[in-house]
Design a protein around this motif. Structure first.
Motif, PDB file in Angstrom:
ATOM      1  N   TYR A 135       0.823  -1.206   0.000  1.00 42.25           N
ATOM      2  CA  TYR A 135       0.000   0.000   0.000  1.00 42.25           C
ATOM      3  C   TYR A 135       0.860   1.260   0.000  1.00 42.25           C
ATOM      4  N   GLY A 136       2.056   1.149   0.588  1.00 40.33           N
ATOM      5  CA  GLY A 136       2.954   2.296   0.617  1.00 40.33           C
ATOM      6  C   GLY A 136       3.345   2.775  -0.767  1.00 40.33           C
ATOM      7  N   VAL A 137       3.221   1.902  -1.758  1.00 45.28           N
ATOM      8  CA  VAL A 137       3.548   2.267  -3.134  1.00 45.28           C
ATOM      9  C   VAL A 137       2.627   3.374  -3.637  1.00 45.28           C
ATOM     10  N   LEU A 138       1.425   3.461  -3.081  1.00 46.70           N
ATOM     11  CA  LEU A 138       0.448   4.450  -3.548  1.00 46.70           C
ATOM     12  C   LEU A 138       0.799   5.885  -3.166  1.00 46.70           C
ATOM     13  N   SER A 139       1.712   6.062  -2.234  1.00 42.97           N
ATOM     14  CA  SER A 139       2.094   7.409  -1.820  1.00 42.97           C
ATOM     15  C   SER A 139       2.507   8.250  -3.036  1.00 42.97           C
ATOM     16  N   PRO A 140       2.069   9.502  -3.087  1.00 40.05           N
ATOM     17  CA  PRO A 140       1.410  10.329  -2.054  1.00 40.05           C
ATOM     18  C   PRO A 140      -0.112  10.314  -2.117  1.00 40.05           C
ATOM     19  N   TYR A 141      -0.693   9.399  -2.879  1.00 36.67           N
ATOM     20  CA  TYR A 141      -2.146   9.345  -3.001  1.00 36.67           C
ATOM     21  C   TYR A 141      -2.741   8.603  -1.804  1.00 36.67           C
ATOM     22  N   PRO A 142      -3.964   8.927  -1.412  1.00 36.27           N
ATOM     23  CA  PRO A 142      -4.575   8.266  -0.237  1.00 36.27           C
ATOM     24  C   PRO A 142      -4.757   6.772  -0.468  1.00 36.27           C
ATOM     25  N   ILE A 143      -4.588   5.993   0.594  1.00 33.06           N
ATOM     26  CA  ILE A 143      -4.694   4.540   0.465  1.00 33.06           C
ATOM     27  C   ILE A 143      -6.041   4.005   0.933  1.00 33.06           C
ATOM     28  N   ASP A 144      -6.869   4.870   1.521  1.00 32.71           N
ATOM     29  CA  ASP A 144      -8.157   4.408   2.046  1.00 32.71           C
ATOM     30  C   ASP A 144      -9.067   3.767   0.990  1.00 32.71           C
ATOM     31  N   PRO A 145      -9.072   4.257  -0.276  1.00 32.83           N
ATOM     32  CA  PRO A 145      -9.992   3.643  -1.247  1.00 32.83           C
ATOM     33  C   PRO A 145      -9.504   2.311  -1.813  1.00 32.83           C
ATOM     34  N   VAL A 146      -8.347   1.786  -1.360  1.00 30.70           N
ATOM     35  CA  VAL A 146      -7.784   0.594  -1.986  1.00 30.70           C
ATOM     36  C   VAL A 146      -8.386  -0.674  -1.382  1.00 30.70           C
ATOM     37  N   ASN A 147      -8.601  -1.674  -2.230  1.00 34.87           N
ATOM     38  CA  ASN A 147      -9.007  -3.007  -1.801  1.00 34.87           C
ATOM     39  C   ASN A 147      -8.075  -4.007  -2.476  1.00 34.87           C
ATOM     40  N   ALA A 148      -7.518  -4.907  -1.696  1.00 34.43           N
ATOM     41  CA  ALA A 148      -6.557  -5.855  -2.251  1.00 34.43           C
ATOM     42  C   ALA A 148      -6.799  -7.253  -1.681  1.00 34.43           C
ATOM     43  N   ALA A 151      -7.362  -7.448   3.258  1.00 28.95           N
ATOM     44  CA  ALA A 151      -6.986  -6.612   4.399  1.00 28.95           C
ATOM     45  C   ALA A 151      -7.668  -5.257   4.309  1.00 28.95           C
ATOM     46  N   THR A 152      -8.038  -4.743   5.463  1.00 34.41           N
ATOM     47  CA  THR A 152      -8.485  -3.356   5.537  1.00 34.41           C
ATOM     48  C   THR A 152      -7.296  -2.526   5.990  1.00 34.41           C
ATOM     49  N   VAL A 153      -7.338  -1.263   5.651  1.00 33.19           N
ATOM     50  CA  VAL A 153      -6.174  -0.422   5.920  1.00 33.19           C
ATOM     51  C   VAL A 153      -6.611   0.894   6.529  1.00 33.19           C
ATOM     52  N   ALA A 154      -5.795   1.396   7.429  1.00 30.64           N
ATOM     53  CA  ALA A 154      -6.012   2.714   8.024  1.00 30.64           C
ATOM     54  C   ALA A 154      -4.670   3.427   8.056  1.00 30.64           C
ATOM     55  N   GLN A 155      -4.692   4.719   7.759  1.00 30.75           N
ATOM     56  CA  GLN A 155      -3.456   5.487   7.712  1.00 30.75           C
ATOM     57  C   GLN A 155      -3.530   6.661   8.661  1.00 30.75           C
ATOM     58  N   ASN A 156      -2.505   6.790   9.500  1.00 35.56           N
ATOM     59  CA  ASN A 156      -2.392   7.908  10.430  1.00 35.56           C
ATOM     60  C   ASN A 156      -1.030   8.558  10.187  1.00 35.56           C
ATOM     61  N   ILE A 216       0.685 -17.421  -7.064  1.00 41.52           N
ATOM     62  CA  ILE A 216       0.169 -16.383  -6.174  1.00 41.52           C
ATOM     63  C   ILE A 216      -0.529 -15.338  -7.034  1.00 41.52           C
ATOM     64  N   LEU A 217      -1.779 -15.108  -6.740  1.00 41.00           N
ATOM     65  CA  LEU A 217      -2.571 -14.115  -7.461  1.00 41.00           C
ATOM     66  C   LEU A 217      -2.863 -12.938  -6.534  1.00 41.00           C
ATOM     67  N   SER A 218      -2.542 -11.752  -6.987  1.00 40.54           N
ATOM     68  CA  SER A 218      -2.909 -10.541  -6.242  1.00 40.54           C
ATOM     69  C   SER A 218      -3.897  -9.734  -7.070  1.00 40.54           C
ATOM     70  N   GLU A 219      -4.915  -9.231  -6.425  1.00 41.45           N
ATOM     71  CA  GLU A 219      -5.951  -8.424  -7.085  1.00 41.45           C
ATOM     72  C   GLU A 219      -6.122  -7.121  -6.315  1.00 41.45           C
ATOM     73  N   VAL A 220      -6.076  -6.027  -7.038  1.00 42.06           N
ATOM     74  CA  VAL A 220      -6.153  -4.710  -6.407  1.00 42.06           C
ATOM     75  C   VAL A 220      -7.192  -3.860  -7.130  1.00 42.06           C
ATOM     76  N   SER A 221      -8.025  -3.190  -6.372  1.00 48.43           N
ATOM     77  CA  SER A 221      -8.964  -2.226  -6.935  1.00 48.43           C
ATOM     78  C   SER A 221      -8.840  -0.924  -6.157  1.00 48.43           C
ATOM     79  N   TYR A 222      -9.086   0.175  -6.855  1.00 44.45           N
ATOM     80  CA  TYR A 222      -8.903   1.498  -6.254  1.00 44.45           C
ATOM     81  C   TYR A 222      -9.943   2.446  -6.836  1.00 44.45           C
ATOM     82  N   GLN A 223     -10.606   3.179  -5.962  1.00 45.04           N
ATOM     83  CA  GLN A 223     -11.597   4.165  -6.402  1.00 45.04           C
ATOM     84  C   GLN A 223     -10.948   5.535  -6.419  1.00 45.04           C
TER      85      GLN A 223
END
Length: 206
Positions: A87-100, A121-126, A159-166
């Motif tokens: 999820y850190g790869v998404l920086s500087p964009y917010p990570i809250d809308p991501v689902n993986a 996983a659910t994610v929260a960023q502070n 290993i399959l990874s699936e990611v969606s982002y709004q």
């Protein structure tokens, strides 16, 4: 000369002067062009940002599968770290809308792909701190999953990874105000062993 003639002559001179007057032309052109320029500018900014986020979603998917495939065994703690790092790869964009989601797949003798284990996983960023919480994914152990024919190598794991982002644009009236759904997936073969073990001591073949 009659009064009417004088009036017409004076009116004619006024119209000729008005037609030759260019003092307000630049302001008029500016008033017409500025709205179009602003729309074009914001649309370009939003399009560039959308392309950048889409690229990062692809990188998140690749990072998830790559990190997971490098292990021989993963625990809940390991998977949390994998999700957080990805999820850190998404920086500087917010990570809250991501689902993986991470899923291990086994292709049996008949060439049918089956889910061995799967986690989301659910994610929260502070600030710069990312906290992940593992949850059950929408894929269950033993489910049949569709994969590309070129990957259907019998008796192998993936290993399959699936990611969606709004992606939600800053200027909603230029791009869809409800946001744009971005998604990607990545397949990776286990690097260090036949399979990546999770909650088991031997490679399952459900």
């Amino acid at each position: 000369m009659s009064l009417l003639s004088k009036v017409w002559r004076k009116a004619g001179r006024s119209w000729r002067l008005l037609l030759r007057d260019r003092s307000g032309l630049a302001a008029t052109e500016f008033a017409f062009i500025v709205p179009l320029m602003l729309v074009t500018f914001f649309a370009t900014v939003e399009l560039s940002a959308g392309i950048a986020v889409d690229r990062k979603v692809t990188l998140v998917a690749r990072t998830l599968s790559d990190l997971t495939s490098q292990a021989t065994t993963v625990t809940d703690s390991d998977l949390k770290n994998v999700f957080a790092a990805s999820y850190g790869v998404l920086s500087p964009y917010p990570i809250d809308p991501v689902n993986a989601m991470i899923t291990e797949i086994y292709v049996n003798d008949a060439g049918v792909a089956k889910v061995q284990w799967s986690k989301s996983a659910t994610v929260a960023q502070n600030g710069t701190t990312i906290t992940t919480t593992l949850i059950n994914s929408t894929r269950n152990r033993g489910d049949t999953i569709t994969i590309p024919d070129g990957l259907k190598v019998t008796k192998t794991y993936m290993i399959l990874s699936e990611v969606s982002y709004q992606y939600k644009p800053v200027v909603g009236y230029v791009v869809a105000p409800g946001g744009i759904s971005l998604s990607d997936l990545s397949y990776t073969r286990p690097r260090q062993s036949i399979c990546v073990l999770y909650d088991t001591s031997s490679c399952p073949t459900f």
